[in-house]
Structure formats: structure tokens, C-alpha cells
Design an enzyme around this catalytic site. Structure first.
Site, mmCIF file in Angstrom:
data_model
loop_
_atom_site.group_PDB
_atom_site.id
_atom_site.type_symbol
_atom_site.label_atom_id
_atom_site.label_comp_id
_atom_site.label_asym_id
_atom_site.label_seq_id
_atom_site.Cartn_x
_atom_site.Cartn_y
_atom_site.Cartn_z
ATOM 1 N N SER A 254 1.219 -1.230 0.066
ATOM 2 C CA SER A 254 0.062 0.017 0.080
ATOM 3 C C SER A 254 0.900 1.168 -0.216
ATOM 4 O O SER A 254 -0.254 2.601 -0.398
ATOM 5 C CB SER A 254 -1.086 -0.096 1.132
ATOM 6 O OG SER A 254 -2.019 -0.855 0.816
ATOM 7 N N GLU B 236 -5.498 -3.542 -5.686
ATOM 8 C CA GLU B 236 -5.932 -4.069 -4.055
ATOM 9 C C GLU B 236 -6.775 -4.739 -4.861
ATOM 10 O O GLU B 236 -8.109 -4.669 -5.201
ATOM 11 C CB GLU B 236 -6.466 -2.618 -3.309
ATOM 12 C CG GLU B 236 -5.076 -1.250 -3.430
ATOM 13 C CD GLU B 236 -4.526 -2.848 -1.919
ATOM 14 O OE1 GLU B 236 -4.333 -3.845 -1.320
ATOM 15 O OE2 GLU B 236 -3.493 -1.874 -1.954
#
Length: 315
Positions: free
Chosen positions: A97, A191
Site C-alpha cells: 500500500s 487492490e
């Protein structure tokens, strides 16, 4: 794999060794904020990563790796005097991330004020498992600027995907990085699949040195206008997920803007710009780590201890 570290007391020998070795070896950067020539820097870092005694930092960070059962990648630079700390700095790591920081930078470089204020709508089925902010606004949608803020400050995965979609997908983020002079970072997936982090897979990876250079360009360079740099900086400083990582490794009076990342194979990362007290120049710090097994767990303290060593080395 569980971490070898089980109690703070057990890290003391490693940290002591790091403090001595890093202080001895941190002065190879060129004063004045410039980096060593690319060929020289790459050769030095490569030697440090693959030999046991070519660079003072090699054995020190290896000691931390052994304590925590991890592979560790570190790059830090004091932008005021050019001093660097580097370990496995040209090896690839899954960025997880942390890429949300660079996606936000790309958005702020490309989007107009009107585009940042555009409301994006999405469906409940678009909301991923980790979506603490977007899950609350399915009925109304969210402004693009608020999606970028949620992606950085709360690591909201749905928000990150919607920001990437506004940019044109992962390939558009990678293209922006190429335009900035980054030939290394690969941005391939969204994601949650970008978090697979399979060893040897070059997708969704970068290196500590290159990632640090990109973050520095966006936060401290002239890639963004002053107001856009301030906006990105505010989001990073407002990050709510970073307390155990780089923030835990710097003095309490430093101001930190960071973005964390977790992924498979025990991947645990943090990337940051730090503003030391007393008006010193900012320090860019990238700490990436992983383990060798898909079900491996990670240990937050590794990032903090590596950061403490960086701070000691840079003085």
C-alpha cells in the site's frame, strides 16, 4: 514464520551494533543535497547487499535481519547534506500500500481543481474488505480529493482503486513514474491482488532507493505546484496507520509524513518524509521488509528499530 524478536531487550545487541557501524559508514553521500553519481552509488550499494564486509552497514542490518527473521531494504537520505544510509537498496520489494502515496502524487500532478472536486459514485459490490471510509459513503459517493486522502490517511483500498481508475489504471501510474525518470517501479495491479508479493515476481515492486527518489520528487521537489505539495504533505502527515513504524523510530519532536504497506510473505513497509526539529532539512526514509513464506507474519518493531539506526547514523 514468526519473528525471531520476542522482547525489546533481545534487540539491544543488534541496535548497539547498528549504531556503531552506521555512524562509521554514513558519510559517503556528497554534501549539498546531491547524490553520488549513479554508477558509483549502484556499485557501492550492490557490494553492500551481496558481500559480508564491503560496507559497514552490511553486517549491522544483517544482524537485524537475523533477529527478526526477515529480508530488509533500507534507503534514507538527509536532503540537507546528502548523507545516505543504504542496505539492499537496489533489490526489489513488493511495495504493497505504499504505492498509494505515489498514486496520489500522480493524481495531484494530472488533475485540475475541478477534477479533484468531481464526485465519484460506486456500488456496494465495489467496496473491498478494508474500506473504513468509502464504506460509509456508498449512497453519496466521494470527491476525488477525498478518495486520495482516504487512501493515504486510512489506507482505504476501495479509495485507492478509485483513484487509480481516475488516472487510467495501474499502467497510467507507472507511465507517470517513467515520465519522472523512474525506470524501475512496476505498477501492475490494483487492490487486493497487488499484495500477493510472491518472491521473484517483479510485478508491483520497486527498490528502496528508487521509491525514495519518487517520494522525494513529489513531496520536496518541483514536480507538483506548492499548493499540491502542501496537500500531499498534509495527507501523509495525517496518516493514521503509521504509529508503530517509522514514527516510532524517530525523536518525538520530529514531524512525519508516511505511508505504510502490508502484504503477503510477511511484507511490512513504511515510506516517509521526516522533518527534524530545529529547522534541519527533511530526511527521506524508506524501510521495506519481507519473509520467505506465504503465511509468514511480520513484526512492526523491525521497521522502528531500522529507523532508529538510520536516525543515529545520520546524526
Amino acid at each position: 514464520m514468526t519473528s525471531v524478536f520476542r522482547h525489546p531487550r533481545s534487540t539491544l545487541p543488534a541496535v548497539a551494533l547498528l549504531a556503531v557501524a552506521l555512524t562509521a559508514g554514513c558519510g559517503h553521500g556528497i554534501p549539498g543535497g546531491t547524490s553520488a553519481p549513479a554508477a558509483t552509488a549502484t556499485a557501492a550499494v550492490t557490494a553492500a547487499a551481496v558481500t559480508t564486509s564491503a560496507h559497514p552497514t552490511d553486517g549491522a542490518f544483517k544482524e537485524l535481519e537475523q533477529h527478526f527473521g526477515a529480508r530488509l531494504g533500507v534507503y534514507a537520505v538527509d536532503t540537507g547534506n546528502g548523507r545516505e544510509v543504504a542496505y539492499r537498496t537496489d533489490e526489489r520489494f513488493a511495495f504493497a500500500s505504499t504505492i498509494k502515496s505515489l498514486s496520489a502524487g500522480a493524481l495531484l500532478r494530472k488533475a485540475t481543481d475541478e477534477e479533484l472536486d468531481k464526485v465519484v459514485t460506486y456500488r456496494q459490490e465495489d467496496v473491498l474488505k478494508w474500506a473504513p471510509i468509502t464504506s460509509q459513503h456508498v449512497a453519496t459517493g466521494m470527491k476525488v480529493r477525498d478518495l486520495a486522502a482516504a487512501a493515504i490517511e486510512y489506507s482505504d483500498n476501495t479509495a485507492a482503486n478509485l483513484v487509480m481508475a481516475e488516472l487510467g489504471g495501474p499502467e497510467a501510474v507507472q507511465r507517470t513514474l517513467r515520465d519522472l525518470g523512474d525506470p524501475t517501479t512496476n505498477v501492475n495491479r490494483t487492490e487486493p491482488t497487488l499484495n500477493e508479493a510472491t518472491p521473484g515476481d517483479p510485478r508491483d515492486t520497486s527498490t528502496p532507493r528508487v521509491f525514495a527518489a519518487d517520494l522525494r520528487r513529489y513531496v520536496l521537489g518541483d514536480v507538483l505546484t506548492e499548493d499540491r505539495r502542501r496537500l500531499l504533505t498534509d495527507w501523509l502527515i495525517g496518516n493514521t496507520t503509521g504509529a508503530p513504524y517509522i514514527r516510532a523510530g524517530v525523536p518525538a519532536d520530529w514531524k512525519i509524513g508516511d505511508k505504510t504497506g502490508n502484504a503477503g510473505y510477511g511484507t511490512r513497509n513504511d515510506v516517509a518524509v521526516a522533518w527534524p526539529a530545529g529547522g534541519r532539512s527533511p530526511v527521506v526514509i524508506v524501510v521495506l521488509s519481507d519473509r520467505g513464506k506465504p503465511d509468514a507474519t511480520s513484526d512492526d518493531a523491525l521497521i522502528a528499530e531500522a529507523t532508529k539506526a538510520v536516525v543515529t547514523a545520520l546524526g
